[in-house]
Design an enzyme around this catalytic site. Sequence first.
Site, PDB file in Angstrom:
ATOM      1  N   ARG A 197     -48.618 -15.412   5.468  1.00 48.33           N
ATOM      2  CA  ARG A 197     -48.395 -16.170   4.236  1.00 48.33           C
ATOM      3  C   ARG A 197     -46.936 -16.612   4.212  1.00 48.33           C
ATOM      4  O   ARG A 197     -46.145 -16.164   5.034  1.00 48.33           O
ATOM      5  CB  ARG A 197     -48.773 -15.366   2.977  1.00 48.33           C
ATOM      6  CG  ARG A 197     -48.551 -13.919   3.035  1.00 48.33           C
ATOM      7  CD  ARG A 197     -47.298 -13.292   2.433  1.00 48.33           C
ATOM      8  NE  ARG A 197     -46.478 -14.104   1.622  1.00 48.33           N
ATOM      9  CZ  ARG A 197     -45.171 -14.246   1.828  1.00 48.33           C
ATOM     10  NH1 ARG A 197     -44.568 -13.647   2.865  1.00 48.33           N
ATOM     11  NH2 ARG A 197     -44.438 -14.988   1.032  1.00 48.33           N
ATOM     12  N   GLY A 198     -46.628 -17.471   3.225  1.00 50.70           N
ATOM     13  CA  GLY A 198     -45.305 -18.090   3.210  1.00 50.70           C
ATOM     14  C   GLY A 198     -45.449 -19.454   3.885  1.00 50.70           C
ATOM     15  O   GLY A 198     -46.060 -19.556   4.962  1.00 50.70           O
ATOM     16  N   ALA A 199     -44.905 -20.497   3.246  1.00 53.24           N
ATOM     17  CA  ALA A 199     -45.183 -21.866   3.691  1.00 53.24           C
ATOM     18  C   ALA A 199     -44.850 -22.118   5.171  1.00 53.24           C
ATOM     19  O   ALA A 199     -45.720 -22.568   5.929  1.00 53.24           O
ATOM     20  CB  ALA A 199     -44.447 -22.843   2.769  1.00 53.24           C
ATOM     21  N   ARG A 206     -55.371 -23.314   2.841  1.00 52.08           N
ATOM     22  CA  ARG A 206     -54.671 -23.151   1.558  1.00 52.08           C
ATOM     23  C   ARG A 206     -54.111 -24.525   1.184  1.00 52.08           C
ATOM     24  O   ARG A 206     -53.549 -25.214   2.038  1.00 52.08           O
ATOM     25  CB  ARG A 206     -53.530 -22.123   1.668  1.00 52.08           C
ATOM     26  CG  ARG A 206     -54.044 -20.704   1.922  1.00 52.08           C
ATOM     27  CD  ARG A 206     -52.939 -19.675   1.783  1.00 52.08           C
ATOM     28  NE  ARG A 206     -52.616 -19.427   0.390  1.00 52.08           N
ATOM     29  CZ  ARG A 206     -51.515 -18.767  -0.007  1.00 52.08           C
ATOM     30  NH1 ARG A 206     -50.639 -18.348   0.888  1.00 52.08           N
ATOM     31  NH2 ARG A 206     -51.288 -18.540  -1.283  1.00 52.08           N
ATOM     32  N   GLN A 234     -45.650  -9.675  -3.364  1.00 51.62           N
ATOM     33  CA  GLN A 234     -44.912 -10.066  -2.152  1.00 51.62           C
ATOM     34  C   GLN A 234     -43.443  -9.635  -2.237  1.00 51.62           C
ATOM     35  O   GLN A 234     -42.827  -9.352  -1.211  1.00 51.62           O
ATOM     36  CB  GLN A 234     -44.971 -11.589  -1.958  1.00 51.62           C
ATOM     37  CG  GLN A 234     -46.318 -12.123  -1.506  1.00 51.62           C
ATOM     38  CD  GLN A 234     -47.200 -12.529  -2.670  1.00 51.62           C
ATOM     39  OE1 GLN A 234     -47.087 -11.983  -3.765  1.00 51.62           O
ATOM     40  NE2 GLN A 234     -48.089 -13.474  -2.455  1.00 51.62           N
ATOM     41  N   ASP A 251     -43.112 -24.227  -1.689  1.00 45.16           N
ATOM     42  CA  ASP A 251     -44.338 -24.561  -0.956  1.00 45.16           C
ATOM     43  C   ASP A 251     -44.527 -26.062  -0.838  1.00 45.16           C
ATOM     44  O   ASP A 251     -45.124 -26.547   0.120  1.00 45.16           O
ATOM     45  CB  ASP A 251     -45.539 -23.900  -1.630  1.00 45.16           C
ATOM     46  CG  ASP A 251     -45.491 -22.411  -1.369  1.00 45.16           C
ATOM     47  OD1 ASP A 251     -44.783 -21.704  -2.116  1.00 45.16           O
ATOM     48  OD2 ASP A 251     -46.098 -21.963  -0.375  1.00 45.16           O
ATOM     49  N   ASN A 273     -43.704 -23.378  -6.153  1.00 46.33           N
ATOM     50  CA  ASN A 273     -43.437 -22.099  -5.475  1.00 46.33           C
ATOM     51  C   ASN A 273     -44.274 -21.031  -6.190  1.00 46.33           C
ATOM     52  O   ASN A 273     -44.959 -21.320  -7.190  1.00 46.33           O
ATOM     53  CB  ASN A 273     -41.930 -21.785  -5.511  1.00 46.33           C
ATOM     54  CG  ASN A 273     -41.572 -20.628  -4.587  1.00 46.33           C
ATOM     55  OD1 ASN A 273     -41.928 -20.628  -3.409  1.00 46.33           O
ATOM     56  ND2 ASN A 273     -40.892 -19.618  -5.103  1.00 46.33           N
ATOM     57  N   LYS A 274     -44.203 -19.816  -5.699  1.00 42.26           N
ATOM     58  CA  LYS A 274     -45.022 -18.714  -6.215  1.00 42.26           C
ATOM     59  C   LYS A 274     -44.985 -18.637  -7.738  1.00 42.26           C
ATOM     60  O   LYS A 274     -43.929 -18.803  -8.359  1.00 42.26           O
ATOM     61  CB  LYS A 274     -44.501 -17.407  -5.596  1.00 42.26           C
ATOM     62  CG  LYS A 274     -45.170 -16.128  -6.017  1.00 42.26           C
ATOM     63  CD  LYS A 274     -46.659 -16.142  -5.831  1.00 42.26           C
ATOM     64  CE  LYS A 274     -47.084 -16.508  -4.439  1.00 42.26           C
ATOM     65  NZ  LYS A 274     -48.543 -16.859  -4.351  1.00 42.26           N
TER      66      LYS A 274
HETATM   67  O1  MRU Z   1     -48.925 -17.004  -1.640  1.00 41.84           O
HETATM   68  P1  MRU Z   1     -47.763 -16.897  -0.702  1.00 41.84           P
HETATM   69  O2  MRU Z   1     -47.290 -15.496  -0.514  1.00 41.84           O
HETATM   70  O3  MRU Z   1     -48.022 -17.614   0.612  1.00 41.84           O
HETATM   71  O4  MRU Z   1     -46.601 -17.691  -1.431  1.00 41.84           O
HETATM   72  C1  MRU Z   1     -45.390 -17.865  -0.766  1.00 41.84           C
HETATM   73  C2  MRU Z   1     -44.327 -18.456  -1.590  1.00 41.84           C
HETATM   74  O5  MRU Z   1     -44.535 -18.904  -2.694  1.00 41.84           O
HETATM   75  C3  MRU Z   1     -42.975 -18.584  -0.949  1.00 41.84           C
HETATM   76  O6  MRU Z   1     -41.966 -18.459  -1.902  1.00 41.84           O
HETATM   77  C4  MRU Z   1     -42.889 -19.964  -0.291  1.00 41.84           C
HETATM   78  O7  MRU Z   1     -43.951 -20.148   0.616  1.00 41.84           O
HETATM   79  C5  MRU Z   1     -41.615 -20.186   0.402  1.00 41.84           C
HETATM   80  S1  MRU Z   1     -41.546 -19.165   1.796  1.00 41.84           S
HETATM   81  C6  MRU Z   1     -40.285 -19.412   2.737  1.00 41.84           C
END
Ligand code: MRU
Length: 338
Positions: free
Chosen positions: A48-50, A91, A196, A237, A247-248
Amino acid sequence: MSTELRTVEWNDGAVRLIDQTRLPHEEIYLDIRDTSVLIDAIARLAVRGAPAIGVAGAYGVVLAAEPRPGEDAAAHLARVDSECRALADARPTAVNLAWAVDRTWSFAKSGGSPEERKVRALEEAERIREEDLELSRRMAEHGLSVLPDPARVVTHCNTGGLATAGGGTALGVVLAGARLGRKFYVHVDETRPLLQGARLNSWELQRAGVPYVVQCDGAAAFALSRFPFDAALVGADRIAANGDTANKIGTYALALAAKAHGVPFYVVAPRSSFDLSIGSGEEIPIEERIADEVRMFRGAASTPTDAPVYNPAFDVTPAHLIEGWITERGVERPPFAP
Ligand code: MRU
């Protein structure tokens, strides 16, 4: 010791991922050889994470491009096209996933034979991973230029090595600075509902020896009123042309609180997280996840079993709350150069 992680890589015919659902208690690696298993791993946040799902998606194209017995070049093209669409859709919010899948398959499909396409897909996926590591280094350099030493920062969600190929975006700035001997104190939002921040940022900061404190998401505004913060640092994201940033979930609340307390709020993200084809955050597709993520934690119910739930995985922070967008190019502001 280097604190860069090997979050996603190609290993002996498989995509190797650190299983983020098992952290911080178990460090387990998955070797994935099948596109549908990778799609599932992305959907259930094992990776996970963009930027990290972008790199994983690029390697997913390599898995998809593996020739099947009896498949001619035209059948291969049609099948891989459809597997790439499914990968890109695993996603919806982080634009990096579709960007990396498209980039890898566009490069690979010009190969004449299925075998050649697979070789080209691997070349491009390796390039995307290498570039991602380099982008993290450059974002860290620019991020460090806007922060004092020592610095007290607050962050939301995991944006360290685990969210990228290994370096990090927002938390990557802190981790790179710590490697250079700079001093930080990090307030880690726990990041409900999947934690996270509490699970992954704590693990990364502890490995790196950076002092931190975990706080409930609801404690962030109060902390901003009580402690002298130098910055809020978050990842992204998807960033629209006007600077609105997805973002999250919880990032928007943190940005409002930071603004109210005069603390500069920075987004740290590579250019591959920008989607200049959309004018504003209203057009960003927001993933909604299953109700049970909110109704229970690790199998224990926290609500009545059928409680109605609203579970958007991301929110959109309006551009006017953001001090600057730290990319591999420097500190940018809208209108962004192409
Ligand atoms: O649902 P996730 O854990 O994939 O969400 C991730 C985030 O929102 C991060 O902040 C975002 O992807 C930036 S990561 C470098």
